[in-house]
Scaffold this motif. Structure first.
Motif, PDB file in Angstrom:
ATOM      1  N   VAL A  32      43.962 -31.694  43.335  1.00  0.00           N
ATOM      2  CA  VAL A  32      42.532 -31.984  43.245  1.00  0.00           C
ATOM      3  C   VAL A  32      42.209 -33.232  44.070  1.00  0.00           C
ATOM      4  O   VAL A  32      42.840 -34.274  43.907  1.00  0.00           O
ATOM      5  N   THR A  33      41.215 -33.096  44.946  1.00  0.00           N
ATOM      6  CA  THR A  33      40.762 -34.244  45.744  1.00  0.00           C
ATOM      7  C   THR A  33      39.446 -34.823  45.234  1.00  0.00           C
ATOM      8  O   THR A  33      39.182 -36.004  45.428  1.00  0.00           O
ATOM      9  N   SER A  34      38.629 -33.995  44.600  1.00  0.00           N
ATOM     10  CA  SER A  34      37.365 -34.468  44.004  1.00  0.00           C
ATOM     11  C   SER A  34      37.032 -33.580  42.813  1.00  0.00           C
ATOM     12  O   SER A  34      37.236 -32.363  42.850  1.00  0.00           O
ATOM     13  N   THR A  35      36.505 -34.208  41.778  1.00  0.00           N
ATOM     14  CA  THR A  35      36.056 -33.469  40.596  1.00  0.00           C
ATOM     15  C   THR A  35      34.866 -34.220  40.015  1.00  0.00           C
ATOM     16  O   THR A  35      34.632 -35.372  40.357  1.00  0.00           O
ATOM     17  N   HIS A  59      35.185 -28.522  35.034  1.00  0.00           N
ATOM     18  CA  HIS A  59      35.066 -27.221  35.697  1.00  0.00           C
ATOM     19  C   HIS A  59      34.433 -27.341  37.081  1.00  0.00           C
ATOM     20  O   HIS A  59      34.150 -26.324  37.714  1.00  0.00           O
ATOM     21  N   GLU A  60      34.201 -28.564  37.552  1.00  0.00           N
ATOM     22  CA  GLU A  60      33.687 -28.785  38.908  1.00  0.00           C
ATOM     23  C   GLU A  60      34.767 -29.528  39.690  1.00  0.00           C
ATOM     24  O   GLU A  60      34.942 -30.735  39.511  1.00  0.00           O
ATOM     25  N   PHE A  61      35.488 -28.820  40.537  1.00  0.00           N
ATOM     26  CA  PHE A  61      36.583 -29.462  41.263  1.00  0.00           C
ATOM     27  C   PHE A  61      36.895 -28.712  42.550  1.00  0.00           C
ATOM     28  O   PHE A  61      36.537 -27.538  42.717  1.00  0.00           O
ATOM     29  N   MET A  62      37.574 -29.409  43.442  1.00  0.00           N
ATOM     30  CA  MET A  62      38.030 -28.821  44.699  1.00  0.00           C
ATOM     31  C   MET A  62      39.290 -29.561  45.129  1.00  0.00           C
ATOM     32  O   MET A  62      39.653 -30.585  44.543  1.00  0.00           O
ATOM     33  N   GLY A  63      39.967 -29.031  46.138  1.00  0.00           N
ATOM     34  CA  GLY A  63      41.175 -29.718  46.573  1.00  0.00           C
ATOM     35  C   GLY A  63      41.976 -28.942  47.599  1.00  0.00           C
ATOM     36  O   GLY A  63      41.456 -28.054  48.288  1.00  0.00           O
ATOM     37  N   ILE A  64      43.262 -29.282  47.670  1.00  0.00           N
ATOM     38  CA  ILE A  64      44.187 -28.731  48.665  1.00  0.00           C
ATOM     39  C   ILE A  64      45.200 -27.828  47.971  1.00  0.00           C
ATOM     40  O   ILE A  64      45.799 -28.214  46.964  1.00  0.00           O
ATOM     41  N   VAL A  65      45.393 -26.632  48.506  1.00  0.00           N
ATOM     42  CA  VAL A  65      46.369 -25.700  47.951  1.00  0.00           C
ATOM     43  C   VAL A  65      47.774 -26.256  48.153  1.00  0.00           C
ATOM     44  O   VAL A  65      48.176 -26.579  49.276  1.00  0.00           O
ATOM     45  N   GLU A  66      48.517 -26.348  47.064  1.00  0.00           N
ATOM     46  CA  GLU A  66      49.899 -26.835  47.103  1.00  0.00           C
ATOM     47  C   GLU A  66      50.908 -25.705  47.029  1.00  0.00           C
ATOM     48  O   GLU A  66      51.988 -25.784  47.605  1.00  0.00           O
ATOM     49  N   GLU A  67      50.563 -24.643  46.306  1.00  0.00           N
ATOM     50  CA  GLU A  67      51.500 -23.537  46.093  1.00  0.00           C
ATOM     51  C   GLU A  67      50.702 -22.296  45.753  1.00  0.00           C
ATOM     52  O   GLU A  67      49.652 -22.388  45.098  1.00  0.00           O
ATOM     53  N   VAL A  68      51.173 -21.127  46.197  1.00  0.00           N
ATOM     54  CA  VAL A  68      50.496 -19.870  45.869  1.00  0.00           C
ATOM     55  C   VAL A  68      51.487 -18.894  45.274  1.00  0.00           C
ATOM     56  O   VAL A  68      52.681 -18.906  45.601  1.00  0.00           O
ATOM     57  N   GLY A  69      50.993 -18.034  44.373  1.00  0.00           N
ATOM     58  CA  GLY A  69      51.813 -16.967  43.837  1.00  0.00           C
ATOM     59  C   GLY A  69      52.037 -15.864  44.858  1.00  0.00           C
ATOM     60  O   GLY A  69      51.326 -15.771  45.878  1.00  0.00           O
ATOM     61  N   GLY A 140      39.844 -29.198  35.774  1.00  0.00           N
ATOM     62  CA  GLY A 140      40.207 -29.848  37.022  1.00  0.00           C
ATOM     63  C   GLY A 140      40.002 -31.344  37.076  1.00  0.00           C
ATOM     64  O   GLY A 140      40.102 -31.928  38.156  1.00  0.00           O
ATOM     65  N   GLN A 141      39.712 -32.003  35.937  1.00  0.00           N
ATOM     66  CA  GLN A 141      39.655 -33.459  35.942  1.00  0.00           C
ATOM     67  C   GLN A 141      41.085 -33.978  35.790  1.00  0.00           C
ATOM     68  O   GLN A 141      41.500 -34.527  34.773  1.00  0.00           O
ATOM     69  N   ALA A 142      41.838 -33.754  36.848  1.00  0.00           N
ATOM     70  CA  ALA A 142      43.279 -33.986  36.834  1.00  0.00           C
ATOM     71  C   ALA A 142      43.777 -34.087  38.268  1.00  0.00           C
ATOM     72  O   ALA A 142      43.040 -33.811  39.220  1.00  0.00           O
ATOM     73  N   GLU A 143      45.026 -34.473  38.416  1.00  0.00           N
ATOM     74  CA  GLU A 143      45.609 -34.542  39.759  1.00  0.00           C
ATOM     75  C   GLU A 143      45.941 -33.161  40.298  1.00  0.00           C
ATOM     76  O   GLU A 143      45.876 -32.929  41.513  1.00  0.00           O
ATOM     77  N   TYR A 144      46.284 -32.229  39.393  1.00  0.00           N
ATOM     78  CA  TYR A 144      46.599 -30.857  39.791  1.00  0.00           C
ATOM     79  C   TYR A 144      46.007 -29.896  38.774  1.00  0.00           C
ATOM     80  O   TYR A 144      45.797 -30.242  37.603  1.00  0.00           O
ATOM     81  N   VAL A 145      45.758 -28.655  39.206  1.00  0.00           N
ATOM     82  CA  VAL A 145      45.224 -27.638  38.304  1.00  0.00           C
ATOM     83  C   VAL A 145      45.752 -26.274  38.730  1.00  0.00           C
ATOM     84  O   VAL A 145      45.926 -25.997  39.928  1.00  0.00           O
ATOM     85  N   ARG A 146      46.040 -25.435  37.733  1.00  0.00           N
ATOM     86  CA  ARG A 146      46.387 -24.034  38.018  1.00  0.00           C
ATOM     87  C   ARG A 146      45.111 -23.226  38.109  1.00  0.00           C
ATOM     88  O   ARG A 146      44.265 -23.290  37.222  1.00  0.00           O
ATOM     89  N   VAL A 147      44.979 -22.454  39.182  1.00  0.00           N
ATOM     90  CA  VAL A 147      43.797 -21.619  39.400  1.00  0.00           C
ATOM     91  C   VAL A 147      44.211 -20.155  39.296  1.00  0.00           C
ATOM     92  O   VAL A 147      44.895 -19.625  40.192  1.00  0.00           O
ATOM     93  N   PRO A 148      43.856 -19.451  38.214  1.00  0.00           N
ATOM     94  CA  PRO A 148      44.145 -18.018  38.124  1.00  0.00           C
ATOM     95  C   PRO A 148      43.278 -17.210  39.091  1.00  0.00           C
ATOM     96  O   PRO A 148      42.215 -17.672  39.519  1.00  0.00           O
TER      97      PRO A 148
END
Length: 387
Positions: A32-35, A59-69, A140-148
């Protein structure tokens, strides 16, 4: 990782928790880069919706993809994305109807030891960071978040746009857009928006973009009214000083507005007597703003509701809806349906979203900013957190 964790009413703390991990082939992990803190987050903070302990907020967040399934083919590590706040699969009956907030798969019923449904019955799609009723997903008020369902929800962000320019595509701009889209403007209408918070201001901006001739903002906080005037070019009414319904009628030749938007919901200001009645009637908050909208709209006009309501209410003005022949629409915004068009509006310079930001602070200050935002101190309208 660090995250803003809800524990109980008015108790959100930034603390260290386990990093999220891929749990399904359609997941991605986002750095997450901004929330942002949303007015809807305050409903949890204030105990207005059923609470979940130890849940990451936001629930308002954006960022950089680190890993994908393994099932995510449209994103890769390093992609910069913005994420819609509803969690939707993209393949079920309702998603195929472009109704992602009614997704059948992201928020299935949960069952107790005797097979009874204990959560989610009748609820719509899951939402990030919004209690067990809406899926129990960390936000997403966190450093990382899982996005289903990362192959359906996240949208890549144009390189020339800053986080602040696009962050509100997650929720408040699509929500404001929905409030006007549902009214199906033909052009030339008067739109009155009750509530000059972030969603209300986005509704005002959307009204201009969709053809309104006149836009009116109603609130009781002078700093919010001023923000609506300067960022959304709205005429404004201070409802603490005048009868806003009568003023709207006077402004429209006695008829009322063509469209009224309730962007306040159940947490409108209440008297002590109204609070006592809530307890007796087992209601959460008040529907007084919805009643004002139904008073202020013209006959055969439209009322749209994007402010949150969390309980049934006695004395719903059904007679007024029937007598005036009103169209009433409301609910969670169809972000997935709108977001690509709204990104293009931002990229083309047709709308500015970041002019409502009043506070940008590190994630570590989330607890303090929840308190300030909730108390309406320091002219706080919109808070952006930086992990």
């Amino acid at each position: 990782m660090k995250a803003a964790v809800f524990h109980k009413m008015k108790d959100i703390q930034v603390e260290t928790i386990d990093d999220p991990r891929i749990e399904d082939a359609r997941d991605c992990i986002l750095r997450v880069t901004s929330t942002a803190i949303c007015g809807s987050d305050l409903h949890i903070y204030n105990g207005m919706v059923p609470q979940a302990r130890d849940m990451v907020m936001g629930h308002e967040f954006m960022g950089i993809v680190e890993e994908v399934g393994a099932g995510v083919k449209n994103l890769k590590k390093g992609d910069r994305v913005v994420v819609p706040f509803p969690i939707s699969c993209g393949t079920c009956h309702f998603c195929n109807m472009q109704l992602p907030t009614h997704c059948e798969n992201s928020n299935p019923d949960h069952y107790g030891p005797e097979g009874e449904i204990v959560m989610a019955k009748g609820a719509g799609a899951a939402l990030f960071g919004y209690t067990d009723i809406y899926g129990g997903y960390n936000g997403g008020q966190a450093e990382y978040v899982r996005v289903p369902y990362a192959d359906y929800g996240p949208r890549k962000v144009p390189d020339n746009l800053t986080d602040e320019q696009v962050l509100f595509l997650t929720d408040i701009f699509p929500t404001g857009w929905a409030s006007i889209d549902w009214a199906q403007l033909k052009g030339g209408e008067t739109v009155a928006v009750w509530g000059c918070g972030p969603v209300g201001i986005m509704a005002m901006k959307s009204a201009w973009l969709q053809g309104a001739k006149r836009v009116i903002g109603i609130d009781i906080q002078p700093y919010r009214l001023e923000k609506a005037r300067t960022t959304a070019n709205a005429e404004v009414i201070n409802a603490s000083e005048v009868d806003a319904v009568q003023v709207i009628r006077d402004m429209t030749g006695g008829y009322g507005a063509d469209v009224c938007v309730d962007a306040v919901g159940m947490e409108a200001d209440r008297t002590m007597l109204e609070k006592a009645l809530n307890v007796v009637q087992m209601e959460k908050g008040t529907m007084k703003v919805l009643e004002k909208c139904m008073d202020a709209v013209r006959r055969s006009g439209t009322v749209t509701v994007v402010g949150v309501y969390g309980s049934p209410y006695d004395n719903f003005p059904l007679y007024k809806w029937f007598d005036k022949g009103l169209t009433l629409r409301g609910g969670q915004a169809w972000v997935h349906r709108y977001i690509d068009h709204l990104i293009s509006l931002v990229q083309e310079g047709k709308v500015k979203l970041d002019d409502i930001i009043t506070h940008t602070v590190p994630l570590a200050e989330a607890s303090r900013m929840y308190d300030i935002f909730n108390k309406k101190e320091d002219n706080c309208l919109k808070v952006v957190l930086k992990p």
